[in-house]
Design an enzyme around this catalytic site. Structure first.
Site, PDB file in Angstrom:
ATOM      1  CB  CYS A 182     -53.706  42.646   0.604  1.00 33.60           C
ATOM      2  SG  CYS A 182     -53.312  43.900  -1.134  1.00 33.60           S
TER       3      CYS A 182
ATOM      4  CB  ILE B 297     -50.230  50.264  -3.548  1.00 35.69           C
ATOM      5  CG1 ILE B 297     -50.734  49.756  -2.201  1.00 35.69           C
ATOM      6  CG2 ILE B 297     -49.387  51.047  -3.893  1.00 35.69           C
ATOM      7  CD1 ILE B 297     -50.220  51.289  -1.011  1.00 35.69           C
TER       8      ILE B 297
ATOM      9  N   GLY C 126     -34.217  51.681   3.954  1.00 35.12           N
ATOM     10  CA  GLY C 126     -32.833  50.651   3.744  1.00 35.12           C
ATOM     11  C   GLY C 126     -32.796  48.385   4.473  1.00 35.12           C
TER      12      GLY C 126
END
Length: 634
Positions: free
Chosen positions: A2, A52, A364
């Site tokens: 957010c 989410i 990654g």
């Protein structure tokens, strides 16, 4: 994921609701799903939400069940369910099933020490009503950003992006002189400073506590640091299995989401490792995405395809044209201050691609800093062996003249490009690494800058940034020192900043398992001889991954996420270089020797020297300066 914003009137005046709403709207891209604000006289908190977890619940700003505290929060807490159980057992009430309320109740239970309980990425602000205290915190590695400033009006203003602060009509746009020196060394403005004189970044692993009656800003307080003393030994024989299990656990806790989830897959070791772990942790194929280039030396997609085929991922690839430079001015808007990493362009594109299919992506990032994967570490250790053989008093008179008079042979084979190396050999470990890392070395910056600007610095050098961190780890070996410096500077100022702004521009949440703080606390203790050996970086990491990834992915030369700047500046961007970098507002800024800029452009265009990196830094500075300052120093 957010965006947060807020205003605290330290003098007790009423917060302007319409201004707070306008500031919050500046970060709409960070949270398109919902937005709201709360104003209680002298405090105003605002929030933009990208849903989410607990999609229908957990609205923000959120108040505790008892009504004592209110929070705005950006990030994800991966251990929130365990904390929920612990806090419920202590009698705390919950009205939601998300992670935001967990932070609120952790504050009620443990106060400022609540941050020690949180595992994840976060930036949040809590208003405690009884004590009239504003408490702000940022995660340990600096994955999520938080900016703040104290205005002359007595208003403390904060937000997830600097543009939230600059929206305030009283924001001071005076540039910090030292930040310009830092920028042309590193390509970014390192924490805790901003490009603007009176604005700051809350540093990773730090908190800030503000009470309205306080005069001025309190000091940031550190609650966590990359560990430099270890209570565990890492054995070469047993470590690979433990590394995989620990990494798999860090990946697993980041796979919880109520929206589509996937991963970036560049074809490099780190993103491939994350995808390998994800594939072993779920039954359905992992969603992966990659960006390719239509220039072979910049294209890694064949290696990404190897990993995608091995794990049968839902793999998507888009090719970016070598002439994809239309983003230059848009990047200046996204980053809010000068930012010179040209890989921001492909990073923006891969986030754009990922968002078409997922809302959360694992990356990654952080593996090179944690496991010593950058090529520069190997070069630095070659130099360090000479430093250890010859004392500084002997090296300096030998190498300093060589560094001063040896030509800069950009066109020559690598073994003949010795100018930077000779200079670094006349320096100690930290200064030598700073010299090697700089976009423009100290002597080059002095040529670029105007005499008046150099004089105004009063002897300040960006080396001070590295010295601050180098002094903290002087007891470590040289490789660990440089890794630590990078984790405190390059990782947060360049890599994580790049990913946050690029992903949030597309309302995409990116999670970073390789810098899970518990994983870092274990992995940073890996002996340097196991990280870098025989010229091979990430030795232990790669050895651990041999059962999981092809050797062609693990042991190929590192390519990086680059764009063809040198060709751009001799071709389609040549005219823009001359018009932008030699413009009236660049001259009026007072920072530059305009004749030297012209020389740099001329020599690059004629292929006499490769000035692509500093010219890109100048181009991004010009775009920022034109947009934010309007050609005039305020």
């Amino acid at each position: 994921m957010c965006g947060i914003a807020g205003i605290l009137h330290t003098g007790g005046q009423q917060v302007d609701e319409s201004l707070l709403a306008a500031m919050n709207d500046m970060q709409l891209h960070r949270g398109p799903d919902a937005g709201d604000y709360l104003v209680e006289h002298q405090i105003g908190l605002a929030h933009r939400r990208l849903s989410i977890i607990d999609l229908e619940g957990s609205p923000q700003p959120m108040q505790s069940a008892c009504g004592r505290a209110c929070i705005v929060f950006n990030g994800e807490i991966y251990n929130f369910k365990e904390l929920h159980e612990e806090l419920s057992a202590k009698g705390h009430k919950f009205n939601t099933r998300g992670d935001t309320e967990t932070i609120l109740n952790a504050w009620l239970e443990w106060g400022e020490d609540c941050v020690h309980k949180l595992r994840g990425m976060f930036a949040f602000a809590i208003w405690d009503r009884p004590s009239k205290t504003l408490f702000m915190a940022r995660d340990r590695l600096g994955i999520k950003p938080l900016f703040y400033t104290l205005l002359s009006s007595g208003e403390l203003v904060f937000g997830s992006e600097l543009k939230v602060l600059t929206r305030h009509p009283q924001f001071d746009k005076t540039l910090r002189k030292e930040a310009v020196e830092d920028y042309f060394s590193f390509g970014y403005v390192p924490d805790p400073h901003c490009i603007y004189q009176n604005s700051f970044k809350l540093m990773p692993g730090h908190t800030l506590t503000i009470k309205p009656e306080q005069k001025g800003l309190p000091e940031q307080r550190e609650y966590w640091d990359v560990p430099v003393h270890w209570d565990h030994q890492i054995d070469e024989h047993s470590a690979p299995d433990e590394l995989i299990e620990r990494m798999k656990e860090a990946v697993r806790i980041r796979m919880v989401a109520e929206v589509p989830l996937g991963a970036f897959l560049s074809g490099g070791v780190d993103s491939s490792a994350v995808v390998a772990m994800m594939s072993q942790l779920q039954d359905e194929p992992v969603n992966t995405c990659a960006i390719g280039f239509d220039v072979e030396q910049f294209n890694e997609t064949e290696f990404a395809e190897m990993v995608a085929k091995r794990y049968q991922t839902n793999h998507r690839v888009e090719t970016v044209s070598q002439d994809d430079f239309d983003l230059i001015d848009h990047l200046a808007f996204l980053y809010d201050e000068p930012y010179a990493d040209s890989s921001a362009i492909p990073t923006y594109r891969v986030c754009e691609l990922a968002r078409k299919h997922v809302t959360v992506a694992l990356s990654g990032d952080g593996g090179d800093e944690l496991f010593a994967g950058y090529r520069r570490y190997n070069l630095h250790m070659h130099e360090e062996r000479i430093r250890q053989m010859l004392p500084l008093w002997l090296r300096k008179p030998i190498f300093a003249p060589l560094g001063r008079f040896y030509p800069k042979l950009d066109w020559a084979p690598r073994f003949l490009r010795g100018k930077t190396t000779f200079q670094s050999m006349a320096m100690d470990t930290v200064e030598g690494y700073h010299n090697s890392m700089s976009i423009l070395r100290t002597d080059e910056r002095r040529k670029l800058f105007s005499p008046d600007y150099v004089e105004s610095l009063n002897g300040y050098s960006s080396l001070a940034v590295f010295r601050k961190y180098g002094d903290k780890v002087a007891h470590l070996d040289p490789l660990k020192q440089t890794q630590y410096i990078d984790m405190k500077t390059y990782l947060v100022g360049d890599i994580l900043t790049k990913v946050d702004r690029a992903s949030m521009a597309h309302s995409l949440e990116v999670r970073v398992p390789l810098i899970d703080h518990k994983f870092v606390e274990w992995a940073f203790a890996i002996p340097s001889a196991l990280n870098l050996s025989g010229g091979v970086g990430k030795r232990m990491f790669k050895k651990s991954l041999e059962p999981h990834l092809p050797d062609d992915v693990l042991y190929r030369p590192k390519m990086g996420f680059a764009v063809p700047l040198s060709n751009w500046f001799r071709g389609p961007l040549k005219d823009r270089l001359y018009s932008a970098l030699l413009s009236e507002h660049m001259a009026a800024s007072g920072f530059f020797d305009m004749n030297h800029i012209r020389t740099m452009i001329d020599q690059h265009v004629r292929n006499v020297r490769d000035y692509s990196a500093p010219l890109w830094a100048l181009l991004m500075f010009e775009s920022f300066y034109r947009r934010e300052i309007g050609g005039e120093l305020k």
